[in-house]
Design a protein around this motif. Sequence first.
Motif, short mmCIF file in Angstrom:
data_model
loop_
_atom_site.label_atom_id
_atom_site.label_comp_id
_atom_site.label_asym_id
_atom_site.label_seq_id
_atom_site.Cartn_x
_atom_site.Cartn_y
_atom_site.Cartn_z
N GLY A 2 0.81 -1.21 0.00
CA GLY A 2 0.00 0.00 0.00
C GLY A 2 0.84 1.26 0.00
O GLY A 2 2.06 1.22 -0.19
N SER A 3 0.19 2.38 0.22
CA SER A 3 0.86 3.68 0.25
C SER A 3 0.93 4.20 1.67
O SER A 3 0.07 3.88 2.49
CB SER A 3 0.08 4.69 -0.61
N PRO A 4 1.96 4.99 1.99
CA PRO A 4 2.05 5.54 3.35
C PRO A 4 0.92 6.53 3.61
O PRO A 4 0.42 7.20 2.70
CB PRO A 4 3.41 6.23 3.37
N HIS A 5 0.51 6.61 4.86
CA HIS A 5 -0.51 7.57 5.31
C HIS A 5 -1.77 7.47 4.45
O HIS A 5 -2.35 8.48 4.05
CB HIS A 5 0.04 9.00 5.27
N SER A 6 -2.20 6.25 4.21
CA SER A 6 -3.35 6.03 3.33
C SER A 6 -4.20 4.87 3.86
O SER A 6 -3.66 3.85 4.31
CB SER A 6 -2.87 5.72 1.91
N LEU A 7 -5.52 5.04 3.81
CA LEU A 7 -6.45 4.02 4.30
C LEU A 7 -7.42 3.64 3.20
O LEU A 7 -7.93 4.50 2.47
CB LEU A 7 -7.23 4.54 5.50
N ALA A 8 -7.72 2.35 3.11
CA ALA A 8 -8.70 1.85 2.14
C ALA A 8 -10.11 2.01 2.70
O ALA A 8 -10.30 2.07 3.93
CB ALA A 8 -8.42 0.39 1.82
N PRO A 9 -11.14 2.05 1.85
CA PRO A 9 -12.52 2.08 2.34
C PRO A 9 -12.83 0.80 3.13
O PRO A 9 -12.54 -0.31 2.66
CB PRO A 9 -13.36 2.15 1.06
N ALA A 10 -13.37 0.96 4.32
CA ALA A 10 -13.70 -0.18 5.18
C ALA A 10 -15.18 -0.51 5.08
O ALA A 10 -15.97 0.22 4.49
CB ALA A 10 -13.33 0.13 6.63
N ALA A 11 -15.56 -1.63 5.68
CA ALA A 11 -16.95 -2.10 5.66
C ALA A 11 -17.35 -2.52 7.08
O ALA A 11 -17.46 -3.71 7.38
CB ALA A 11 -17.10 -3.26 4.69
N PRO A 12 -17.56 -1.55 7.99
CA PRO A 12 -17.77 -1.88 9.40
C PRO A 12 -18.90 -2.88 9.66
O PRO A 12 -18.72 -3.80 10.47
CB PRO A 12 -18.08 -0.52 10.03
N ALA A 13 -20.06 -2.71 9.04
CA ALA A 13 -21.19 -3.59 9.33
C ALA A 13 -20.89 -5.03 8.94
O ALA A 13 -21.19 -5.97 9.70
CB ALA A 13 -22.45 -3.09 8.62
N MET A 14 -20.31 -5.24 7.76
CA MET A 14 -20.01 -6.60 7.33
C MET A 14 -18.80 -7.17 8.07
O MET A 14 -18.73 -8.38 8.31
CB MET A 14 -19.77 -6.64 5.82
N MET A 15 -17.85 -6.32 8.46
CA MET A 15 -16.74 -6.80 9.28
C MET A 15 -17.27 -7.31 10.62
O MET A 15 -16.88 -8.39 11.08
CB MET A 15 -15.72 -5.69 9.51
N GLN A 16 -18.17 -6.53 11.22
CA GLN A 16 -18.74 -6.97 12.49
C GLN A 16 -19.55 -8.24 12.32
O GLN A 16 -19.46 -9.17 13.14
CB GLN A 16 -19.64 -5.87 13.07
N ALA A 17 -20.35 -8.30 11.26
CA ALA A 17 -21.17 -9.49 11.02
C ALA A 17 -20.29 -10.72 10.84
O ALA A 17 -20.61 -11.81 11.34
CB ALA A 17 -22.05 -9.28 9.79
N THR A 18 -19.18 -10.56 10.13
CA THR A 18 -18.26 -11.69 9.92
C THR A 18 -17.59 -12.08 11.23
O THR A 18 -17.43 -13.28 11.55
CB THR A 18 -17.22 -11.33 8.86
N LEU A 19 -17.18 -11.09 12.03
CA LEU A 19 -16.57 -11.36 13.33
C LEU A 19 -17.54 -12.13 14.22
O LEU A 19 -17.16 -13.12 14.87
CB LEU A 19 -16.16 -10.05 13.99
N ARG A 20 -18.79 -11.70 14.24
CA ARG A 20 -19.79 -12.38 15.06
C ARG A 20 -20.02 -13.80 14.56
O ARG A 20 -20.17 -14.73 15.37
CB ARG A 20 -21.11 -11.60 15.04
N ALA A 21 -20.06 -13.98 13.25
CA ALA A 21 -20.24 -15.32 12.71
C ALA A 21 -19.04 -16.21 13.01
O ALA A 21 -19.17 -17.40 13.32
CB ALA A 21 -20.48 -15.24 11.20
N LEU A 22 -17.83 -15.63 12.96
CA LEU A 22 -16.64 -16.39 13.34
C LEU A 22 -16.74 -16.86 14.79
O LEU A 22 -16.32 -17.98 15.13
CB LEU A 22 -15.38 -15.54 13.16
N SER A 23 -17.29 -16.00 15.65
CA SER A 23 -17.42 -16.38 17.07
C SER A 23 -18.40 -17.52 17.27
O SER A 23 -18.37 -18.19 18.31
CB SER A 23 -17.85 -15.16 17.90
N GLN A 24 -19.26 -17.76 16.29
CA GLN A 24 -20.21 -18.87 16.36
C GLN A 24 -19.62 -20.15 15.78
O GLN A 24 -20.00 -21.26 16.17
CB GLN A 24 -21.49 -18.52 15.60
N HIS A 25 -18.68 -20.01 14.85
CA HIS A 25 -18.19 -21.18 14.11
C HIS A 25 -16.76 -21.60 14.46
O HIS A 25 -16.32 -22.67 14.01
CB HIS A 25 -18.24 -20.88 12.60
#
Length: 438
Positions: free
Chosen positions: A93-116
């Motif tokens: 990547g590039s310094p001092h640069s952030l990619a677009p994130a997906a908070p709702a789906m990241m959380q949903a995936t984290l929660r699903a991981l906690s189940q599986h």
Amino acid sequence: MKVALINSRDDLAGCNIRHQIEQCLSEDPSHALCEERSYDFFEVSGRLIHAAGIDADIDADLVIFLSRHSSVNPVPVLTVHATGNFGAAELGGSPHSLAPAAPAMMQATLRALSQHFPQGYRVSYEVTHHGPTELYHPSFFVEIGSTEKEWVDPVAGRAVAEAVLDATPLDAIPLIGIGGTHYAPRETAIALSTRGAFGHIASSLRQVALLDKDMVEAMIVQSGAIAAFIDRKAVSRPDLERLTTILDSLNIPRLSEHEITALDNLSWDTYNAIRDLAGGVCPGSRCFVHGLDGSGSLTVISPDLTLFTEAKRCDEPALISGLGHLSLVHLTDENNVLLPYFIVFCKDSSELINALNTLCVKIIRNRENTATENDCLVIRKIRFDPEKARKLGVPAGPAYRQLATGQAVELDGRVISPDQVSVVSETRIHIPGLENYS
């Protein structure tokens, strides 16, 4: 929703996860909301952290990178994180640069991981820490760590596959996270138990010091965040003060874990209205939501001020505990001093004023010598008077302590009773309908 799943053919964990997702879909084509989502697979060579612009020609709403996780302290772990660099680009990547994130789906995936997740593994966010940064769509990495043994583990691969397919977003509250270790323990706990969903997260160790106003603003924009969480115990006071100033200048509220938890039954608009009312009552005040559910017009109420003050003096912990059973918001000032003001829905205001007065009366009656005279609560306080004791010839010292604790003393053949060296004061509080308060 069109989901692009990207893996590298050179990444054992990514290949494992992709194979398991394809297996799940072949076993059950209707698996995991397939009527609402479509999945397209993309495979590349080399490391995904260098895959800048890989989604430029992809028709998708979300990009999920399937990858391995490595660590100098390897433990079996399944992780989720956004990508970017707060400082130098040490891992793509590039310094001092952030990619677009997906908070709702990241959380949903984290929660699903906690189940599986399989036995022996743990589940967590990671902080933002590598490329790619030049991406066009919201994205995140989901990873198996931390050694080749785990990367090729079919049970772990299956768990991640099912989590990706089962991930169901909540009515999430998109946040940024600041402070903590690489595995973001507080942010992980919040996301697993509340609607708080994190996009970009910065760790205390190396990243917080890199957060200037531009970078904090980038975290907010690229996460679509409406508030920030700071792990106050993991951030130094100078950094906390600096970051607070930055967030205030960006008009982004800071929420404690308690405040995020309290939002589970409230819309963000209702919560903002609560904060606005609280700021009008006492600038810098903190809000503690108890049992408030739904939406509606809000108002500020207060119990009888003398009654509240006496109850607070008698037993403040019991008063605060009792507030937890009522549908209201209690306020403290910035030094955590309980205030006699409460925010409620207008439709409940009369009922809750009565409930607050009742709570205060019960606490006072439990702690003080009281009587009821018509609509007045009479509080009688008996206090040891050293001046009376001196006039009766009682020497200061142990005899004073004995009398003050309600015990008589003998002096030169005389018995001095506590009543002889006490003064009685009365506080009368007029409470309409007091006879109805049990």
